[in-house]
Enzyme design. Sequence first.
Site, PDB file in Angstrom:
ATOM      1  N   ARG A  29      -2.598   0.590   0.727  1.00 37.02           N
ATOM      2  CA  ARG A  29      -3.075   1.816   0.073  1.00 37.02           C
ATOM      3  C   ARG A  29      -2.044   2.314  -0.930  1.00 37.02           C
ATOM      4  O   ARG A  29      -0.845   2.337  -0.636  1.00 37.02           O
ATOM      5  CB  ARG A  29      -3.375   2.901   1.120  1.00 37.02           C
ATOM      6  CG  ARG A  29      -4.517   2.517   1.996  1.00 37.02           C
ATOM      7  CD  ARG A  29      -5.106   3.619   2.848  1.00 37.02           C
ATOM      8  NE  ARG A  29      -6.037   2.987   3.777  1.00 37.02           N
ATOM      9  CZ  ARG A  29      -7.281   2.626   3.471  1.00 37.02           C
ATOM     10  NH1 ARG A  29      -7.774   2.876   2.275  1.00 37.02           N
ATOM     11  NH2 ARG A  29      -8.041   2.010   4.364  1.00 37.02           N
ATOM     12  N   ASP A  30      -2.554   2.713  -2.108  1.00 39.50           N
ATOM     13  CA  ASP A  30      -1.671   3.275  -3.125  1.00 39.50           C
ATOM     14  C   ASP A  30      -1.091   4.583  -2.605  1.00 39.50           C
ATOM     15  O   ASP A  30      -1.780   5.406  -2.009  1.00 39.50           O
ATOM     16  CB  ASP A  30      -2.460   3.513  -4.426  1.00 39.50           C
ATOM     17  CG  ASP A  30      -1.541   3.726  -5.612  1.00 39.50           C
ATOM     18  OD1 ASP A  30      -1.519   2.856  -6.504  1.00 39.50           O
ATOM     19  OD2 ASP A  30      -0.841   4.771  -5.649  1.00 39.50           O
ATOM     20  N   ILE A  31       0.201   4.775  -2.854  1.00 37.25           N
ATOM     21  CA  ILE A  31       0.903   5.956  -2.349  1.00 37.25           C
ATOM     22  C   ILE A  31       0.455   7.225  -3.075  1.00 37.25           C
ATOM     23  O   ILE A  31       0.625   8.335  -2.565  1.00 37.25           O
ATOM     24  CB  ILE A  31       2.432   5.745  -2.481  1.00 37.25           C
ATOM     25  CG1 ILE A  31       3.196   6.611  -1.504  1.00 37.25           C
ATOM     26  CG2 ILE A  31       2.913   5.943  -3.907  1.00 37.25           C
ATOM     27  CD1 ILE A  31       4.669   6.233  -1.378  1.00 37.25           C
ATOM     28  N   VAL A  96       4.854  -0.666 -12.225  1.00 33.56           N
ATOM     29  CA  VAL A  96       5.574  -1.538 -11.281  1.00 33.56           C
ATOM     30  C   VAL A  96       5.465  -2.984 -11.783  1.00 33.56           C
ATOM     31  O   VAL A  96       4.348  -3.525 -11.889  1.00 33.56           O
ATOM     32  CB  VAL A  96       4.992  -1.414  -9.860  1.00 33.56           C
ATOM     33  CG1 VAL A  96       5.697  -2.387  -8.910  1.00 33.56           C
ATOM     34  CG2 VAL A  96       5.121   0.015  -9.348  1.00 33.56           C
ATOM     35  N   HIS A 100      -0.292  -6.766  -9.768  1.00 35.14           N
ATOM     36  CA  HIS A 100      -1.129  -6.073  -8.789  1.00 35.14           C
ATOM     37  C   HIS A 100      -2.447  -5.672  -9.417  1.00 35.14           C
ATOM     38  O   HIS A 100      -2.528  -5.410 -10.608  1.00 35.14           O
ATOM     39  CB  HIS A 100      -0.411  -4.847  -8.207  1.00 35.14           C
ATOM     40  CG  HIS A 100       0.044  -3.853  -9.238  1.00 35.14           C
ATOM     41  ND1 HIS A 100       1.197  -4.015  -9.968  1.00 35.14           N
ATOM     42  CD2 HIS A 100      -0.511  -2.699  -9.670  1.00 35.14           C
ATOM     43  CE1 HIS A 100       1.341  -2.992 -10.793  1.00 35.14           C
ATOM     44  NE2 HIS A 100       0.320  -2.177 -10.644  1.00 35.14           N
ATOM     45  N   MET A 101      -3.460  -5.620  -8.573  1.00 28.61           N
ATOM     46  CA  MET A 101      -4.810  -5.213  -8.977  1.00 28.61           C
ATOM     47  C   MET A 101      -5.155  -3.931  -8.230  1.00 28.61           C
ATOM     48  O   MET A 101      -4.979  -3.851  -7.017  1.00 28.61           O
ATOM     49  CB  MET A 101      -5.787  -6.332  -8.611  1.00 28.61           C
ATOM     50  CG  MET A 101      -7.240  -6.030  -8.897  1.00 28.61           C
ATOM     51  SD  MET A 101      -8.276  -7.411  -8.327  1.00 28.61           S
ATOM     52  CE  MET A 101      -7.946  -8.618  -9.602  1.00 28.61           C
ATOM     53  N   HIS A 102      -5.631  -2.927  -8.983  1.00 27.61           N
ATOM     54  CA  HIS A 102      -6.096  -1.685  -8.357  1.00 27.61           C
ATOM     55  C   HIS A 102      -7.568  -1.844  -7.960  1.00 27.61           C
ATOM     56  O   HIS A 102      -8.378  -2.336  -8.763  1.00 27.61           O
ATOM     57  CB  HIS A 102      -6.003  -0.519  -9.341  1.00 27.61           C
ATOM     58  CG  HIS A 102      -4.619  -0.181  -9.800  1.00 27.61           C
ATOM     59  ND1 HIS A 102      -3.909   0.889  -9.288  1.00 27.61           N
ATOM     60  CD2 HIS A 102      -3.811  -0.750 -10.730  1.00 27.61           C
ATOM     61  CE1 HIS A 102      -2.733   0.958  -9.900  1.00 27.61           C
ATOM     62  NE2 HIS A 102      -2.643  -0.028 -10.780  1.00 27.61           N
TER      63      HIS A 102
END
Length: 114
Positions: A29-31, A96, A100-102
Site C-alpha cells: 500500500r502506498d504510504i 522514487v 513501480h506501477m500505481h
Amino acid sequence: MEDCIFCKIIAGEIPADIVYRDDEVIAFRDINPVAPTHLLIISKKHIPSLAHLPDAETPLIGSMVKIANQLAREEGIFESGYRLAISCGKQGGQVVPHLHMHLIGGRQLADALG
Ligand code: AMP
Ligand code: ZN
C-alpha cells in the site's frame, strides 16, 4: 541497491503493508494514498525507471499488469474501474527511482492525467 527506499522494503529493512509477493514482484500500500485503493506494484530487481528497462525484460511489465488486475479484484474495484500508472523520469513525475506501477481506484478519478 543501497539507499533505495523500495529496495529496503523488499529486503524487509523498512516496514510496508505488503499485499502480494512472488519471485519477481511485490506489491504494497502506498504510504500517501490518493484514493481508497492505492497500491504500488514493484519489481524486486532494482531497475531505476521504465527508461532503464532492458528490451529483454519488457515481459516484466506484463506480469505487473496481471498482478494489478488480480489485486484490483481482491480490492473490489475490478468492476468499478481503476487506473494503472507508471511515472518515468523527472518530467514524468517519478519521485522514487525504482520501477513501480500505481494501482489506483475506489473513487471516481479525474479525466486529466497530467
Ligand atoms: P512516483 O511519484 O511515481 O515515484 O511514486 C512514488 C510513490 O511512492 C508515492 O506515491 C509515495 O507516496 C510512495 N512512497 C514513498 N515512500 C513510501 C513508503 N515507504 N511506503 C509506501 N509508499 C511509499
Ligand atoms: Zn531499488
